[in-house]
Enzyme design. Structure first.
Site, PDB file in Angstrom:
ATOM      1  N   ASP A  60       0.838  -1.131  -0.139  1.00 27.45           N
ATOM      2  CA  ASP A  60      -0.018   0.073  -0.096  1.00 27.45           C
ATOM      3  C   ASP A  60       0.461   1.499  -0.049  1.00 27.45           C
ATOM      4  O   ASP A  60       0.553   2.292   0.210  1.00 27.45           O
ATOM      5  CB  ASP A  60      -0.886   0.071   0.883  1.00 27.45           C
ATOM      6  CG  ASP A  60      -2.039  -0.933   0.921  1.00 27.45           C
ATOM      7  OD1 ASP A  60      -2.783  -0.316   0.233  1.00 27.45           O
ATOM      8  OD2 ASP A  60      -2.795  -2.003   1.894  1.00 27.45           O
ATOM      9  N   GLU A  65      -0.606   9.689   1.614  1.00 30.67           N
ATOM     10  CA  GLU A  65      -0.721  10.334   2.080  1.00 30.67           C
ATOM     11  C   GLU A  65      -1.042  10.028   3.465  1.00 30.67           C
ATOM     12  O   GLU A  65      -1.599  10.407   4.456  1.00 30.67           O
ATOM     13  CB  GLU A  65      -2.120  10.784   1.277  1.00 30.67           C
ATOM     14  CG  GLU A  65      -3.353  11.454   2.709  1.00 30.67           C
ATOM     15  CD  GLU A  65      -4.478  11.490   2.378  1.00 30.67           C
ATOM     16  OE1 GLU A  65      -4.808  12.961   1.506  1.00 30.67           O
ATOM     17  OE2 GLU A  65      -5.523  10.759   1.730  1.00 30.67           O
ATOM     18  N   ASP A  66      -1.434   8.592   3.792  1.00 24.49           N
ATOM     19  CA  ASP A  66      -1.568   8.298   5.013  1.00 24.49           C
ATOM     20  C   ASP A  66      -0.574   7.679   6.437  1.00 24.49           C
ATOM     21  O   ASP A  66      -0.693   7.964   7.115  1.00 24.49           O
ATOM     22  CB  ASP A  66      -2.503   6.630   4.735  1.00 24.49           C
ATOM     23  CG  ASP A  66      -3.407   6.374   4.269  1.00 24.49           C
ATOM     24  OD1 ASP A  66      -3.857   7.022   4.439  1.00 24.49           O
ATOM     25  OD2 ASP A  66      -3.509   5.426   3.372  1.00 24.49           O
ATOM     26  N   ARG A 135      -9.469   2.675  10.899  1.00 25.79           N
ATOM     27  CA  ARG A 135      -7.834   2.671  11.011  1.00 25.79           C
ATOM     28  C   ARG A 135      -7.065   3.961  12.074  1.00 25.79           C
ATOM     29  O   ARG A 135      -6.038   4.095  12.284  1.00 25.79           O
ATOM     30  CB  ARG A 135      -7.661   3.513   9.898  1.00 25.79           C
ATOM     31  CG  ARG A 135      -7.355   2.630   8.406  1.00 25.79           C
ATOM     32  CD  ARG A 135      -6.707   1.338   8.731  1.00 25.79           C
ATOM     33  NE  ARG A 135      -7.183   0.458   7.716  1.00 25.79           N
ATOM     34  CZ  ARG A 135      -6.743   0.234   6.374  1.00 25.79           C
ATOM     35  NH1 ARG A 135      -6.088   0.883   6.773  1.00 25.79           N
ATOM     36  NH2 ARG A 135      -7.309  -1.288   5.660  1.00 25.79           N
ATOM     37  N   HIS A 165     -11.846   5.775   5.402  1.00 26.08           N
ATOM     38  CA  HIS A 165     -11.266   6.629   5.734  1.00 26.08           C
ATOM     39  C   HIS A 165     -12.045   8.056   5.589  1.00 26.08           C
ATOM     40  O   HIS A 165     -12.821   8.136   4.253  1.00 26.08           O
ATOM     41  CB  HIS A 165      -9.830   7.364   5.010  1.00 26.08           C
ATOM     42  CG  HIS A 165      -8.570   6.614   5.014  1.00 26.08           C
ATOM     43  ND1 HIS A 165      -8.129   5.850   4.089  1.00 26.08           N
ATOM     44  CD2 HIS A 165      -7.981   6.217   6.458  1.00 26.08           C
ATOM     45  CE1 HIS A 165      -6.915   5.070   4.748  1.00 26.08           C
ATOM     46  NE2 HIS A 165      -7.071   5.310   5.643  1.00 26.08           N
ATOM     47  N   CYS A 249      -5.462  10.689  -2.045  1.00 26.95           N
ATOM     48  CA  CYS A 249      -4.207   9.704  -1.420  1.00 26.95           C
ATOM     49  C   CYS A 249      -2.932   9.373  -1.866  1.00 26.95           C
ATOM     50  O   CYS A 249      -1.828   8.879  -1.348  1.00 26.95           O
ATOM     51  CB  CYS A 249      -4.589   8.061  -0.882  1.00 26.95           C
ATOM     52  SG  CYS A 249      -6.184   7.729  -1.373  1.00 26.95           S
TER      53      CYS A 249
HETATM   54  N1  GLY Z   1      -5.168   0.020   0.041  1.00 25.88           N
HETATM   55  C1  GLY Z   1      -5.590   0.855   1.031  1.00 25.88           C
HETATM   56  C2  GLY Z   1      -6.127   0.620   2.723  1.00 25.88           C
HETATM   57  O1  GLY Z   1      -6.590  -0.358   3.340  1.00 25.88           O
HETATM   58  O2  GLY Z   1      -5.018   1.179   3.739  1.00 25.88           O
END
Ligand code: GLY
Length: 255
Positions: A60, A65-66, A135, A165, A249
């Site tokens: 991923d 961005e995450d 998350r 998200h 993202c």
């Molecule tokens: N595939 C992106 C995520 O689930 O974080």
């Protein structure tokens, strides 16, 4: 020129995390060419792409961005390295921190047991909406609030149960209007100005005060945004949408 952090597509993209979608076949060659076009588009609009070194064992990683959220205020720039909520994504943050270091950007971290994904953070002026969902947890929001309150931001927690998200559900136009598909948003009333759009995944990246980037998969929403006086630039990110990604993202914009 502004910069945009980007991270190449892992050859194992198809093994990325999935929460709300069924797994379907991913065309890795197409994903790589879509990523190139995405980076070219950012460059055209004044964001020089800065690559975080890739690692194919992080499926991923392209959703950079995450891994970090950047806040600018009169106190200066603060980058917050996140604490990804999915265990398989925890290895993504170190290379991002190292790249920021080479750019001379000061950074701090969210620590476990706090979890926070950058995709859950939506900045609208000095308000920072943070999605509380699969998350990002309460401790992650608490730590972010502790970092940002002294810098003049108000951190607002937002329940997220219908999509991955917060920014899978909502993003903001340059004028601060929050847009999203009503079926994806738990509490639209939390936003001072909420505009429903007709398609899921109709996220915007602000390229300029009058210009936004949107996915080619949401033409009716793009038409609606254009009708509000904005220029809309589109990119095809179909292979990333299969992994619950969207236009936001794939980069972190440093203006
Ligand atoms: N595939 C992106 C995520 O689930 O974080």
């Amino acid at each position: 020129m502004s910069t945009a952090l980007v991270r190449p597509t892992s050859l194992r993209l198809a093994e990325g995390q999935l929460t709300h979608l069924e797994r379907v076949e991913v065309d890795i060659g197409l994903a790589q060419s879509q990523w190139d076009s995405y980076c070219d588009t950012l460059a055209t609009w004044g964001f020089e792409p800065v690559r975080v070194p890739g690692d194919d064992d992080l499926p991923d990683q392209v959703f950079v961005e995450d891994a970090v959220v950047v806040f600018d205020s009169p106190a200066g720039r603060l980058a917050v390295i996140t604490s990804p909520g999915a265990e398989s994504r925890r290895g993504e943050t170190d290379a991002v921190a190292e790249t920021l270091h080479t750019l001379g950007v000061e950074h701090t971290r969210i620590d476990l047991p706090g979890t926070l994904d950058g995709g859950d953070v939506l900045k609208v002026g000095d308000t920072v909406y943070v999605g509380r969902g699969g998350r990002t947890n309460a401790e992650g929001i608490r730590q972010l609030r502790e970092l940002l309150t002294p810098r003049g931001f108000t951190v607002v927690g937002v329940p997220v149960t219908k999509v991955l998200h917060l920014k899978s559900a909502v993003t903001a136009l340059p004028d601060g209007t929050v847009i999203g598909h009503p079926d994806d948003v738990d509490e639209p009333g939390i936003f001072p100005r909420f505009l429903p759009v007709p398609e899921h995944g109709a996220a915007v990246v602000v390229l300029a005060p009058d210009t936004v980037l949107m996915a080619a998969s949401v033409p009716r929403s793009a038409e609606l945004v254009e009708s509000l006086g904005y220029r809309v630039v589109t990119v095809d990110v179909s292979e990333f949408e299969k992994l619950e990604g969207c236009v936001t993202c794939l980069s972190v914009r440093l203006r």
